[in-house]
Design a protein around this motif. Sequence first.
Motif, PDB file in Angstrom:
ATOM      1  N   MET A 213       0.852  -1.274   0.032  1.00  0.00           N
ATOM      2  CA  MET A 213       0.150   0.186   0.088  1.00  0.00           C
ATOM      3  C   MET A 213       0.861   1.060  -0.167  1.00  0.00           C
ATOM      4  SD  MET A 213      -2.932   1.113  -0.336  1.00  0.00           S
ATOM      5  CE  MET A 213      -4.225  -0.162   0.015  1.00  0.00           C
ATOM      6  N   LEU A 216       2.144   1.663  -3.622  1.00  0.00           N
ATOM      7  CA  LEU A 216       0.896   2.161  -4.270  1.00  0.00           C
ATOM      8  C   LEU A 216       0.885   3.601  -4.043  1.00  0.00           C
ATOM      9  CD1 LEU A 216      -0.824   1.651  -6.587  1.00  0.00           C
ATOM     10  CD2 LEU A 216      -2.690   0.831  -4.728  1.00  0.00           C
ATOM     11  N   GLU A 217       1.129   4.092  -2.706  1.00  0.00           N
ATOM     12  CA  GLU A 217       0.596   5.526  -2.410  1.00  0.00           C
ATOM     13  C   GLU A 217       1.906   6.405  -3.063  1.00  0.00           C
ATOM     14  OE1 GLU A 217       0.517   5.695   1.677  1.00  0.00           O
ATOM     15  OE2 GLU A 217      -1.508   4.603   1.660  1.00  0.00           O
ATOM     16  N   SER A 220       1.153   6.630  -6.898  1.00  0.00           N
ATOM     17  CA  SER A 220      -0.111   7.485  -6.982  1.00  0.00           C
ATOM     18  C   SER A 220       0.327   8.812  -6.575  1.00  0.00           C
ATOM     19  CB  SER A 220      -1.243   7.029  -6.400  1.00  0.00           C
ATOM     20  OG  SER A 220      -0.834   6.895  -4.934  1.00  0.00           O
ATOM     21  N   PRO A 227      -4.900   6.110  -5.154  1.00  0.00           N
ATOM     22  CA  PRO A 227      -4.288   4.861  -5.223  1.00  0.00           C
ATOM     23  C   PRO A 227      -5.413   4.026  -5.974  1.00  0.00           C
ATOM     24  CG  PRO A 227      -3.738   5.648  -2.996  1.00  0.00           C
ATOM     25  CD  PRO A 227      -4.725   6.751  -3.918  1.00  0.00           C
ATOM     26  N   GLN A 228      -6.812   4.362  -5.648  1.00  0.00           N
ATOM     27  CA  GLN A 228      -7.668   3.450  -6.313  1.00  0.00           C
ATOM     28  C   GLN A 228      -7.785   3.392  -7.997  1.00  0.00           C
ATOM     29  OE1 GLN A 228      -7.554   5.655  -3.652  1.00  0.00           O
ATOM     30  NE2 GLN A 228      -9.584   5.166  -2.224  1.00  0.00           N
ATOM     31  N   TYR A 234      -4.614  -1.924  -6.077  1.00  0.00           N
ATOM     32  CA  TYR A 234      -5.237  -1.430  -4.954  1.00  0.00           C
ATOM     33  C   TYR A 234      -5.791  -2.727  -4.018  1.00  0.00           C
ATOM     34  CZ  TYR A 234      -7.828   1.265  -1.630  1.00  0.00           C
ATOM     35  OH  TYR A 234      -8.379   1.849  -0.575  1.00  0.00           O
TER      36      TYR A 234
END
Length: 247
Positions: A213, A216-217, A220, A227-228, A234
Amino acid sequence: TCQRKYNFLMEEDEDVSFTQPSSSQLQRGLDRLTPAQVDRKVAEVVQFILIKDQKKVPIKRADIVKNVIKEYKNIYPEIIKRANMKFEKVFGFQLVEVDPKNHAYILVNKLEQNPRQPAVMSPGHPKTGLLFVILSVIFMKGGVVKEPVVWNTLKKLRVDQGEKHEEFGDVKKLVTEEFVRQRYLEYTRIPHTEPLEHEFRWGVRAEKEVDKMKMLEFVSQVHDQEPQTWTKQYKEAMAAKGGSSRS
């Protein structure tokens, strides 16, 4: 030493040829580009500086312009401003100009490093900026990538597997042997390929140490997305988070 002196003079000359764009030139430059193009260039600059910072010597503006900014010179101030925002927001780093005459920067850690944070998540550690880039490419491409994808990504950051790198030495050996031996990466041959091809996956150590996560953050935020936006990644990051909280 003569050669070194000559190289240094050449670098200075390259920087002398760089003139700071006026605000109207900057605006015209931004108007000609899509937000996605600017974001991509900012992301490349962030990755380039993370890798160069491993050496802990100031990073010259001439190097950033020559190797990464290139034809985007007329929006240089905007790219650096946005890159600095990324460093502050994502890593708690600040890009500081330490030599206004020669225009050189360093990264300063504004936050105390979280002692519980795995070393691989901190690009300030030697070689981990490079590893971080490779792991994020694999993760964002669905968990497995063919070897050329990794080399092409690194080539954009001026890290070439075919050349001896001043900081990493033999890049191919570092990536395909050292990172593999440390279990951060898996490097396997693809069956029935002629000529022989290989692919990369995350190794077991990366699976245990790297918070998907957070990764991904990071990606993003570098691309100014939520992130979504990356649905598959995600879901995978959320599942990994759930798994780690149960253990």
